[in-house]
Design an enzyme around this catalytic site. Structure first.
Site, PDB file in Angstrom:
ATOM      1  N   CYS A   1      15.641  20.808 -36.630  1.00 45.84           N
ATOM      2  CA  CYS A   1      16.910  21.168 -37.404  1.00 45.84           C
ATOM      3  C   CYS A   1      17.958  21.502 -36.715  1.00 45.84           C
ATOM      4  O   CYS A   1      19.074  21.278 -36.904  1.00 45.84           O
ATOM      5  CB  CYS A   1      16.347  22.024 -38.476  1.00 45.84           C
TER       6      CYS A   1
ATOM      7  N   HIS B   1      14.824  28.206 -40.118  1.00 43.31           N
ATOM      8  CA  HIS B   1      15.571  26.775 -40.166  1.00 43.31           C
ATOM      9  C   HIS B   1      17.263  26.957 -39.905  1.00 43.31           C
ATOM     10  O   HIS B   1      17.669  28.093 -40.124  1.00 43.31           O
ATOM     11  CB  HIS B   1      15.421  26.362 -41.616  1.00 43.31           C
TER      12      HIS B   1
ATOM     13  N   ASP C   1      22.701  19.497 -44.913  1.00 36.98           N
ATOM     14  CA  ASP C   1      21.575  19.497 -44.133  1.00 36.98           C
ATOM     15  C   ASP C   1      21.119  18.190 -43.436  1.00 36.98           C
ATOM     16  O   ASP C   1      20.492  17.310 -44.194  1.00 36.98           O
ATOM     17  CB  ASP C   1      20.393  20.200 -44.752  1.00 36.98           C
TER      18      ASP C   1
END
Length: 120
Positions: free
Chosen positions: A40, A67, A84
């Site tokens: 991520c 995250h 995202d």
């Protein structure tokens, strides 16, 4: 790994066959684009770079439970929109709590000018 500007290299060992694999954590957008390997944080860095290159204001969101993602400022709606790239979703800010079942404990958003608490 040094040539690609890896910030660190993680080593994983298979419990079944004892094979070791390395996972460089690259920060260079060019290296990330070339290798297409990351998590991520790496994908947020790369996506944020693309968005800024196209003239969008972005902020890097770090959730301290584990995250990170990017938010993009929408002039039309006058708000930050969750984008995202690791999960491939746009404008689904509750996906972490609802989809993943996570309890976000503390999140900050960093722009080129500021750092703010964005815990929801």
């Amino acid at each position: 790994e040094k040539a690609g500007r890896a910030s660190r290299v993680e080593v994983y060992k298979c419990k079944l066959c004892e094979t070791e694999a390395t996972f460089p954590r690259y920060n260079s957008p060019r290296t990330l684009f070339q290798t297409r390997r990351g998590r991520c944080g790496e994908f947020a860095n790369l996506f944020g770079t693309y968005c800024r290159a196209l003239g969008f204001d972005t902020r890097y969101i770090l959730d301290f439970t584990d995250h990170v993602w990017i938010e993009v400022w929408s002039h039309r709606t006058r708000r930050w929109i969750c984008a995202d790239s690791c999960e491939g979703v746009i404008d689904e800010p509750g996906m972490y709590e609802k989809g993943w079942g996570k309890k976000l404990n503390y999140a900050i958003g960093a722009t080129k000018d500021s750092v703010v608490d964005v815990t929801r």
